[in-house]
Motif scaffolding. Structure first.
Motif, PDB file in Angstrom:
ATOM      1  N   THR A 194      11.725  -3.722 -16.544  1.00 39.41           N
ATOM      2  CA  THR A 194      10.964  -2.800 -15.702  1.00 39.41           C
ATOM      3  C   THR A 194      10.429  -3.476 -14.446  1.00 39.41           C
ATOM      4  OG1 THR A 194      10.293  -1.452 -17.592  1.00 39.41           O
ATOM      5  CG2 THR A 194       8.909  -1.326 -15.636  1.00 39.41           C
ATOM      6  N   SER A 195       9.926  -4.701 -14.596  1.00 41.52           N
ATOM      7  CA  SER A 195       9.243  -5.359 -13.482  1.00 41.52           C
ATOM      8  C   SER A 195      10.149  -6.249 -12.644  1.00 41.52           C
ATOM      9  CB  SER A 195       8.074  -6.199 -14.015  1.00 41.52           C
ATOM     10  OG  SER A 195       8.537  -7.171 -14.941  1.00 41.52           O
ATOM     11  N   VAL A 196      11.204  -6.785 -13.241  1.00 39.13           N
ATOM     12  CA  VAL A 196      12.040  -7.748 -12.526  1.00 39.13           C
ATOM     13  C   VAL A 196      13.535  -7.470 -12.682  1.00 39.13           C
ATOM     14  CG1 VAL A 196      12.654 -10.190 -12.277  1.00 39.13           C
ATOM     15  CG2 VAL A 196      10.289  -9.575 -12.809  1.00 39.13           C
ATOM     16  N   GLY A 197      13.994  -7.380 -13.924  1.00 32.73           N
ATOM     17  CA  GLY A 197      15.422  -7.384 -14.236  1.00 32.73           C
ATOM     18  C   GLY A 197      16.256  -6.344 -13.526  1.00 32.73           C
ATOM     19  N   GLU A 198      15.700  -5.128 -13.375  1.00 35.77           N
ATOM     20  CA  GLU A 198      16.479  -4.034 -12.770  1.00 35.77           C
ATOM     21  C   GLU A 198      16.757  -4.255 -11.285  1.00 35.77           C
ATOM     22  OE1 GLU A 198      14.503  -0.348 -13.477  1.00 35.77           O
ATOM     23  OE2 GLU A 198      14.488  -0.588 -15.666  1.00 35.77           O
ATOM     24  N   TYR A 199      16.018  -5.180 -10.665  1.00 31.13           N
ATOM     25  CA  TYR A 199      16.105  -5.333  -9.212  1.00 31.13           C
ATOM     26  C   TYR A 199      16.802  -6.628  -8.777  1.00 31.13           C
ATOM     27  CZ  TYR A 199      12.527  -1.904 -10.147  1.00 31.13           C
ATOM     28  OH  TYR A 199      11.849  -0.820 -10.653  1.00 31.13           O
ATOM     29  N   LEU A 200      17.391  -7.335  -9.734  1.00 31.44           N
ATOM     30  CA  LEU A 200      18.045  -8.605  -9.428  1.00 31.44           C
ATOM     31  C   LEU A 200      19.495  -8.404  -8.990  1.00 31.44           C
ATOM     32  CD1 LEU A 200      16.797 -10.756 -12.463  1.00 31.44           C
ATOM     33  CD2 LEU A 200      15.899 -10.780 -10.119  1.00 31.44           C
TER      34      LEU A 200
ATOM     35  N   ALA B  57       8.721   5.827  -2.316  1.00 29.93           N
ATOM     36  CA  ALA B  57       9.870   5.109  -2.886  1.00 29.93           C
ATOM     37  C   ALA B  57      10.169   3.859  -2.060  1.00 29.93           C
ATOM     38  CB  ALA B  57      11.095   6.015  -2.901  1.00 29.93           C
ATOM     39  N   PRO B  58      10.627   2.776  -2.718  1.00 27.38           N
ATOM     40  CA  PRO B  58      10.977   1.555  -1.981  1.00 27.38           C
ATOM     41  C   PRO B  58      12.145   1.772  -1.033  1.00 27.38           C
ATOM     42  CG  PRO B  58      11.626   1.387  -4.297  1.00 27.38           C
ATOM     43  CD  PRO B  58      10.820   2.630  -4.171  1.00 27.38           C
ATOM     44  N   LEU B  59      12.086   1.099   0.122  1.00 24.17           N
ATOM     45  CA  LEU B  59      13.110   1.274   1.154  1.00 24.17           C
ATOM     46  C   LEU B  59      14.096   0.118   1.235  1.00 24.17           C
ATOM     47  CD1 LEU B  59      10.893   2.662   4.076  1.00 24.17           C
ATOM     48  CD2 LEU B  59      12.369   3.967   2.524  1.00 24.17           C
ATOM     49  N   ASN B  60      13.734  -1.026   0.663  1.00 18.47           N
ATOM     50  CA  ASN B  60      14.593  -2.198   0.774  1.00 18.47           C
ATOM     51  C   ASN B  60      14.387  -3.117  -0.432  1.00 18.47           C
ATOM     52  OD1 ASN B  60      12.167  -3.732   1.346  1.00 18.47           O
ATOM     53  ND2 ASN B  60      12.304  -2.970   3.463  1.00 18.47           N
ATOM     54  N   GLU B  61      15.071  -4.255  -0.404  1.00 12.19           N
ATOM     55  CA  GLU B  61      15.028  -5.188  -1.530  1.00 12.19           C
ATOM     56  C   GLU B  61      13.623  -5.722  -1.790  1.00 12.19           C
ATOM     57  OE1 GLU B  61      16.974  -9.534  -2.617  1.00 12.19           O
ATOM     58  OE2 GLU B  61      18.109  -8.165  -1.346  1.00 12.19           O
ATOM     59  N   ASN B  62      12.905  -6.074  -0.708  1.00 16.86           N
ATOM     60  CA  ASN B  62      11.548  -6.595  -0.874  1.00 16.86           C
ATOM     61  C   ASN B  62      10.620  -5.545  -1.481  1.00 16.86           C
ATOM     62  OD1 ASN B  62      12.213  -9.093   0.115  1.00 16.86           O
ATOM     63  ND2 ASN B  62      11.542  -8.681   2.197  1.00 16.86           N
TER      64      ASN B  62
ATOM     65  N   ARG C 133       0.830  -1.214   0.000  1.00 15.18           N
ATOM     66  CA  ARG C 133       0.000   0.000   0.000  1.00 15.18           C
ATOM     67  C   ARG C 133       0.861   1.261   0.000  1.00 15.18           C
ATOM     68  NH1 ARG C 133      -3.495  -2.953   4.514  1.00 15.18           N
ATOM     69  NH2 ARG C 133      -4.810  -4.237   3.135  1.00 15.18           N
ATOM     70  N   ARG C 134       1.985   1.192   0.679  1.00 16.99           N
ATOM     71  CA  ARG C 134       2.892   2.339   0.718  1.00 16.99           C
ATOM     72  C   ARG C 134       3.438   2.628  -0.677  1.00 16.99           C
ATOM     73  NH1 ARG C 134       7.659   4.425   2.074  1.00 16.99           N
ATOM     74  NH2 ARG C 134       8.790   2.601   1.363  1.00 16.99           N
ATOM     75  N   ILE C 135       3.866   1.567  -1.367  1.00 13.67           N
ATOM     76  CA  ILE C 135       4.409   1.731  -2.722  1.00 13.67           C
ATOM     77  C   ILE C 135       3.308   2.202  -3.675  1.00 13.67           C
ATOM     78  CG2 ILE C 135       5.459   0.545  -4.678  1.00 13.67           C
ATOM     79  CD1 ILE C 135       7.340   1.010  -2.286  1.00 13.67           C
ATOM     80  N   LEU C 136       2.110   1.618  -3.557  1.00 11.75           N
ATOM     81  CA  LEU C 136       0.999   2.042  -4.413  1.00 11.75           C
ATOM     82  C   LEU C 136       0.601   3.489  -4.117  1.00 11.75           C
ATOM     83  CD1 LEU C 136      -1.306  -1.136  -4.481  1.00 11.75           C
ATOM     84  CD2 LEU C 136       0.353  -0.375  -6.183  1.00 11.75           C
ATOM     85  N   GLY C 137       0.899   3.937  -2.905  1.00  9.04           N
ATOM     86  CA  GLY C 137       0.604   5.319  -2.532  1.00  9.04           C
ATOM     87  C   GLY C 137       1.610   6.327  -3.063  1.00  9.04           C
ATOM     88  N   GLY C 138       2.648   5.829  -3.762  1.00 12.59           N
ATOM     89  CA  GLY C 138       3.603   6.721  -4.403  1.00 12.59           C
ATOM     90  C   GLY C 138       4.924   6.888  -3.685  1.00 12.59           C
TER      91      GLY C 138
ATOM     92  N   SER D 206      11.000  -5.288  -5.171  1.00  9.89           N
ATOM     93  CA  SER D 206      10.218  -6.299  -5.893  1.00  9.89           C
ATOM     94  C   SER D 206       8.779  -5.842  -6.065  1.00  9.89           C
ATOM     95  CB  SER D 206      10.258  -7.639  -5.144  1.00  9.89           C
ATOM     96  OG  SER D 206      11.576  -8.144  -5.084  1.00  9.89           O
ATOM     97  N   ILE D 207       8.221  -5.238  -5.022  1.00 10.06           N
ATOM     98  CA  ILE D 207       6.858  -4.709  -5.084  1.00 10.06           C
ATOM     99  C   ILE D 207       6.777  -3.607  -6.139  1.00 10.06           C
ATOM    100  CG2 ILE D 207       5.109  -3.395  -3.809  1.00 10.06           C
ATOM    101  CD1 ILE D 207       6.171  -4.815  -1.247  1.00 10.06           C
ATOM    102  N   TYR D 208       7.719  -2.685  -6.076  1.00  8.98           N
ATOM    103  CA  TYR D 208       7.745  -1.558  -7.002  1.00  8.98           C
ATOM    104  C   TYR D 208       7.876  -2.042  -8.452  1.00  8.98           C
ATOM    105  CZ  TYR D 208       9.251   2.883  -9.071  1.00  8.98           C
ATOM    106  OH  TYR D 208       9.367   4.013  -9.859  1.00  8.98           O
ATOM    107  N   GLY D 209       8.676  -3.087  -8.656  1.00 10.86           N
ATOM    108  CA  GLY D 209       8.855  -3.628 -10.000  1.00 10.86           C
ATOM    109  C   GLY D 209       7.555  -4.171 -10.568  1.00 10.86           C
ATOM    110  N   ILE D 210       6.809  -4.965  -9.784  1.00  7.48           N
ATOM    111  CA  ILE D 210       5.546  -5.512 -10.273  1.00  7.48           C
ATOM    112  C   ILE D 210       4.534  -4.398 -10.505  1.00  7.48           C
ATOM    113  CG2 ILE D 210       3.627  -7.086  -9.788  1.00  7.48           C
ATOM    114  CD1 ILE D 210       6.272  -8.478 -10.409  1.00  7.48           C
ATOM    115  N   LYS D 211       4.529  -3.398  -9.646  1.00  8.85           N
ATOM    116  CA  LYS D 211       3.645  -2.236  -9.858  1.00  8.85           C
ATOM    117  C   LYS D 211       3.934  -1.604 -11.217  1.00  8.85           C
ATOM    118  CE  LYS D 211       2.734   2.451  -8.061  1.00  8.85           C
ATOM    119  NZ  LYS D 211       3.340   3.253  -9.139  1.00  8.85           N
ATOM    120  N   ARG D 212       5.213  -1.380 -11.505  1.00 11.58           N
ATOM    121  CA  ARG D 212       5.589  -0.782 -12.788  1.00 11.58           C
ATOM    122  C   ARG D 212       5.204  -1.696 -13.956  1.00 11.58           C
ATOM    123  NH1 ARG D 212      11.676   0.492 -12.901  1.00 11.58           N
ATOM    124  NH2 ARG D 212      11.104   1.620 -14.806  1.00 11.58           N
TER     125      ARG D 212
END
Length: 388
Positions: free
Chosen positions: A152-158, A115-120, A108-113, A123-129
């Motif tokens: 956009t959804s996965v590769g950039e965060y690996l 920025a991601p704070l950690n690795e997990n 909900r935090r990521i969907l609220g706009g 992953s959330i931000y990637g799927i949102k994008r």
């Protein structure tokens, strides 16, 4: 083979498990049965297995419930490109399937706009994008756009070891899919450009395969080829949705497909295993077990949501008759986007919506309950509502 035995085997509930069929009948009966299927009933796909042979499936046992089609084709009243509630559920479920930790609060935090704070949260931000990418109808399914979706959804965060090389669209080395034992080796990396090119061509060609079945074929094939080092499952599920959106199934963006998969995760993976096990007996990749899984556990379950589709039609009629005010329309759209089919209270709606007095919210809820659009459930001294 005797026609009575053939029809009995064809209608057997264990038809997707050839090993069990051998126990129930005999090895020779199953061999004859497979030979007849090859010559009379299997439909070949323009997609190849690792040895170059065409994938096949049984069209007669992969029929889709028409109410599922109606639901997915129904236009949504809400103007948002993707239901917030559906997006939350889709993100949480697709990551849970991959055993990636994700909390509802973080989503909900990521969907609220934020920025991601950690690795997990990355992953959330990637799927949102990724979901936002496939919701854009201008993003046609091409090899370049598939690469963009993956990055956009996965590769950039690996981790660096799992990332694609800068000049590569797919992985540059071999990969093994490992459970308790090695179950499958992905397609040799040198063949991936050719095979993935054929997949893109299949996606965009016109044929007589039902759209919902074809989406499941695409889903299976991406996971089967394993074109990336990591994130193949997430990508397969995104492309499944992407294809449906491109074919005009606008409500696919309002259905968290991955939540249905997560609820039947054991059967999801079993379908892949059955296909490999059956191939050792039949000598071909018959993807019927996966298509059957998807029809029974996802598509046919959607028919249970048909009543909500009827509710939306009632609302649309009331709107056209001028019986819904602008504020009520805004509140209704908010309820659909944020709560989906989940319960909420008038106080919760007032707090979350932030742009209406309590009296306005209460009046809206009572009116929409009277109109049959909301259903109220009493809990002790509290009442909670949900979309009917």
């Amino acid at each position: 083979m005797d026609v009575l035995l053939f029809t009995k085997m064809l209608s057997d509930k264990q038809i997707n498990d050839l090993k069990r069929m051998q126990y129930k009948y005999s090895v020779s009966d199953v061999s004859e049965f497979i030979a007849l299927l090859k010559s009379t009933m299997y439909k070949c796909l323009p997609l190849r297995d690792f040895s170059g042979k065409a994938l096949v499936y049984l069209d007669n046992i992969t029929r889709v419930n028409l109410s599922s089609v109606k639901l997915l084709l129904s236009p949504q009243i809400n103007e948002n490109s993707f239901s917030v509630k559906a997006m939350e559920d889709e993100i949480h479920s697709t990551l849970t399937i991959e055993n990636i930790a994700s909390s509802r609060d973080s989503i909900r935090r990521i969907l609220g706009g934020y920025a991601p704070l950690n690795e997990n949260e990355n992953s959330i931000y990637g799927i949102k994008r990724g979901l936002e990418f496939i919701a854009d109808l201008d993003h046609k399914i091409t090899e370049a756009n598939l690469h963009k979706l993956y990055q956009t959804s996965v590769g950039e965060y690996l981790d660096e070891n799992d990332k694609l090389l800068p000049t590569h669209t797919y992985r540059h080395d071999d990969v093994f899919i490992v459970g308790n034992k090695v179950e499958q080796q992905g397609l040799h990396h040198s063949k991936l450009p050719e095979y993935m090119g054929e997949l893109i061509e299949f996606i965009n060609q016109k044929d007589d395969i039902h759209d919902l079945v074809k989406a499941a074929v695409i889903h299976f094939y991406i996971a089967y080829l394993h074109p990336f080092f990591d994130g193949n499952g997430r990508t397969a599920r995104l492309v499944h949705l992407w294809y449906l959106v491109q074919q005009g199934y606008s409500s696919a963006l309002y259905v968290p497909f991955s939540s249905y998969i997560n609820d039947s995760r054991k059967d999801y993976y079993k379908a892949y295993s059955l296909i490999e096990q059956n191939a050792n007996i039949s000598g071909m990749i018959d993807i019927t077990p996966f298509l059957s899984y998807f029809i029974e556990n996802i598509y046919n379950k959607l028919s249970l949501e048909r009543s909500q589709s009827d509710t939306l039609q009632i609302y649309k009629n009331l709107l056209s008759e001028g019986r819904i005010t602008e504020k009520e329309r805004d509140l209704w759209n908010f309820v659909l986007s944020v709560y989906g089919v989940n319960e909420f209270s008038t106080k919760q709606l007032e707090r979350d919506f932030r742009n209406a007095a309590y009296a306005t919210v209460r009046s809206f809820v009572l009116k929409f309950e009277t109109l049959g659009l909301l259903f109220g459930q009493k809990y002790a001294n509290k009442v909670k509502y949900r979309v009917r």
